[in-house]
Design a protein around this motif. Structure first.
Motif, mmCIF file in Angstrom:
data_model
loop_
_atom_site.group_PDB
_atom_site.id
_atom_site.type_symbol
_atom_site.label_atom_id
_atom_site.label_comp_id
_atom_site.label_asym_id
_atom_site.label_seq_id
_atom_site.Cartn_x
_atom_site.Cartn_y
_atom_site.Cartn_z
ATOM 1 N N TYR A 92 0.817 -1.214 0.000
ATOM 2 C CA TYR A 92 0.000 0.000 0.000
ATOM 3 C C TYR A 92 0.854 1.269 0.000
ATOM 4 C CZ TYR A 92 -3.651 -3.266 1.272
ATOM 5 O OH TYR A 92 -4.519 -4.315 1.273
ATOM 6 N N LEU B 256 -2.808 2.113 -4.512
ATOM 7 C CA LEU B 256 -2.650 3.533 -4.197
ATOM 8 C C LEU B 256 -3.900 4.010 -3.472
ATOM 9 C CD1 LEU B 256 -1.258 4.666 -7.629
ATOM 10 C CD2 LEU B 256 0.013 4.656 -5.524
ATOM 11 N N GLY C 51 -0.502 16.361 -9.329
ATOM 12 C CA GLY C 51 0.944 16.514 -9.529
ATOM 13 C C GLY C 51 1.754 15.507 -8.743
ATOM 14 N N LEU C 52 1.457 15.411 -7.461
ATOM 15 C CA LEU C 52 2.190 14.490 -6.587
ATOM 16 C C LEU C 52 1.948 13.041 -7.017
ATOM 17 C CD1 LEU C 52 3.915 14.244 -3.999
ATOM 18 C CD2 LEU C 52 1.792 14.035 -2.740
ATOM 19 N N THR D 203 1.284 12.008 -9.991
ATOM 20 C CA THR D 203 2.078 11.776 -11.196
ATOM 21 C C THR D 203 3.509 11.450 -10.827
ATOM 22 O OG1 THR D 203 0.747 13.527 -12.163
ATOM 23 C CG2 THR D 203 2.571 12.726 -13.463
ATOM 24 N N ASP D 204 4.069 12.222 -9.883
ATOM 25 C CA ASP D 204 5.443 11.959 -9.455
ATOM 26 C C ASP D 204 5.588 10.552 -8.909
ATOM 27 O OD1 ASP D 204 6.061 14.509 -10.162
ATOM 28 O OD2 ASP D 204 5.898 15.329 -8.134
ATOM 29 N N THR E 292 3.627 7.913 -9.476
ATOM 30 C CA THR E 292 3.493 6.877 -10.507
ATOM 31 C C THR E 292 4.739 6.836 -11.396
ATOM 32 O OG1 THR E 292 2.155 8.458 -11.730
ATOM 33 C CG2 THR E 292 0.989 6.661 -10.680
ATOM 34 N N GLN E 293 5.346 7.986 -11.635
ATOM 35 C CA GLN E 293 6.582 7.981 -12.408
ATOM 36 C C GLN E 293 7.664 7.171 -11.679
ATOM 37 O OE1 GLN E 293 5.592 8.748 -15.477
ATOM 38 N NE2 GLN E 293 7.536 9.766 -15.799
ATOM 39 N N ARG F 206 7.005 3.577 -12.066
ATOM 40 C CA ARG F 206 7.412 3.090 -13.383
ATOM 41 C C ARG F 206 8.914 2.838 -13.410
ATOM 42 N NH1 ARG F 206 5.332 7.080 -17.836
ATOM 43 N NH2 ARG F 206 6.303 5.588 -19.229
ATOM 44 N N HIS F 207 9.670 3.746 -12.783
ATOM 45 C CA HIS F 207 11.119 3.558 -12.739
ATOM 46 C C HIS F 207 11.486 2.320 -11.939
ATOM 47 C CE1 HIS F 207 12.771 6.957 -14.861
ATOM 48 N NE2 HIS F 207 11.839 7.744 -14.321
ATOM 49 N N LEU G 212 4.600 -2.135 -12.121
ATOM 50 C CA LEU G 212 3.670 -1.560 -13.080
ATOM 51 C C LEU G 212 2.207 -1.883 -12.778
ATOM 52 C CD1 LEU G 212 5.723 -2.225 -16.315
ATOM 53 C CD2 LEU G 212 5.608 -0.145 -14.982
ATOM 54 N N ARG G 213 1.974 -2.907 -11.972
ATOM 55 C CA ARG G 213 0.575 -3.226 -11.654
ATOM 56 C C ARG G 213 0.129 -2.353 -10.500
ATOM 57 N NH1 ARG G 213 -0.260 -9.482 -10.793
ATOM 58 N NH2 ARG G 213 -2.444 -8.940 -10.686
ATOM 59 N N ILE G 214 -0.814 -1.474 -10.777
ATOM 60 C CA ILE G 214 -1.285 -0.598 -9.713
ATOM 61 C C ILE G 214 -2.797 -0.729 -9.587
ATOM 62 C CG2 ILE G 214 0.591 1.062 -9.897
ATOM 63 C CD1 ILE G 214 -1.520 2.885 -11.326
ATOM 64 N N ASN G 215 -3.290 -0.164 -8.543
ATOM 65 C CA ASN G 215 -4.721 -0.206 -8.282
ATOM 66 C C ASN G 215 -5.088 1.053 -7.510
ATOM 67 O OD1 ASN G 215 -7.161 -0.883 -6.670
ATOM 68 N ND2 ASN G 215 -6.982 -2.762 -7.826
ATOM 69 N N TYR G 216 -5.945 1.853 -8.109
ATOM 70 C CA TYR G 216 -6.418 3.041 -7.398
ATOM 71 C C TYR G 216 -7.551 2.618 -6.466
ATOM 72 C CZ TYR G 216 -4.042 5.898 -10.922
ATOM 73 O OH TYR G 216 -3.114 6.487 -11.740
#
Lengths: 148, 182
Positions: free
Chosen positions: A65, A114, A123-124, A126-127, A129-130, A133-134, A138-142
């Motif tokens: 989480y 998430l 904005g945050l 996005t940061d 999730t970026q 990705r790095h 890659l498997r996420i769940n809102y």
């Protein structure tokens, strides 16, 4: 003056209580099974948003989480939006990469859930999730509640 | 032969306090219970693109660009639209029943690209995502009902039928666009 004799029933008026322990045990077992003791102490406040087309995460072992929301300072007061992973608030967004990468090594089929407060700015997120990705997670769940 | 004398009194455990103990435990679990919300919208993020590899060319008509602006407005291919219209528009884009040359060639080629701003409200984004997922779910349900007579959800995830609809007919191609800097 005639006296009226009160009529009293001859049958016992007790409620049978012998089955009570059974009923209580049944409830007890239900709550024991459904209970998940809080595994983390939330340091941020999260009000979930609602959606209709949601799916359930079946395998809880795979889930890790990430909480995003305004920080809890005192009762009824909220601070800036912060990111919390496990038990601690992560101030350095860049650190998420290594944290999540370590988790991914332990559990290759990791799902990142998430849990984001509905009033957050993107904005945050996005940061974060970026960073995910790095890290390669890659498997996420809102996380959302079911819309009623 | 001597017979052992048996005591006739039966041993009993006092059971009257059992209910009290059970109540105590019940109250403890009632208080500590949090019914967990482990539901949400599942997505797969795109991997970080490799600099050396050119992205594959995508025909403009197969791409539906959804932009959620900082003010919480939704733009579908630069056309402003309300959240409630998104589902129908996405459905017509994917299915393209009238073979419109501006909409996708076939459902399996359709790509929904989602772009956000740094100040986009999260709530609007989730609502929009909900609509897009809903559009896909409805289309898959339709296909499943037409071919097999059962709703898509009741298909087994390992079955051939599930694979055919989820992979070949209506693959969920939702792309999260690279965010703008600043």
């Amino acid at each position: 003056m005639a006296h009226f004799q009160k009529k009293s029933a001859k049958t016992k008026q007790d409620v049978p209580t012998s089955a009570m322990p059974d009923v209580v045990f049944m409830l007890l077992i239900f709550f024991m099974v459904t209970t998940v003791l809080r595994e983390v102490e939330l340091k941020v406040q999260v009000n979930y948003s609602e959606a209709e087309n949601i799916e359930k995460i079946e395998q809880k072992r795979l889930v890790s989480y990430v909480y995003i929301g305004p920080e809890r300072i005192g009762p009824g007061r909220a601070g800036e939006t912060k990111v919390q992973i496990d038990d601690a608030i992560v101030d350095d967004i860049q650190a998420i990469r290594t944290i999540m990468y370590d988790k991914l090594l332990e559990q290759p089929r990791l799902i990142v859930s998430l849990r984001i407060d509905k009033d957050s700015d993107f904005g945050l997120i996005t940061d974060v999730t970026q960073e995910l990705r790095h890290a390669g997670t890659l498997r996420i769940n809102y996380s959302t509640k079911r819309e009623i | 032969m001597l017979l052992k004398k048996r005591k006739r009194t039966e041993p009993e455990i006092p059971g009257s306090s059992l209910a009290d103990i059970a109540f105590l435990l019940l109250i403890f679990f009632l208080v500590t219970t949090t019914i967990n919300v482990d539901t949400g919208i599942g997505l797969t993020l795109p991997p970080i693109p490799d600099e050396s590899i050119e992205p594959p060319p995508i025909k403009e008509r197969n791409l539906l660009k959804i932009l959620v602006s900082a003010q919480g407005l939704v733009l579908l291919d630069d056309q402003p639209s309300s959240i409630t219209e998104v589902k129908e528009k996405v459905k017509t884009f994917i299915k393209n029943p009238d073979s419109d040359p501006n909409l996708s060639e076939s459902p399996d080629k359709a790509i929904v690209s989602i772009k956000t701003d740094r100040r986009t409200p999260y709530n609007v984004y989730i609502n929009m995502l909900d609509e897009v997922i809903g559009a896909y779910n409805e289309l898959r349900d339709e296909a499943s009902m037409a071919s097999y007579g059962v709703p898509f959800k009741s298909l087994d995830e390992t079955s051939e039928e599930y694979e055919r609809i989820a992979k070949d007919l209506y693959p969920k191609k939702i792309s999260i666009a690279e965010p703008d800097e600043g």
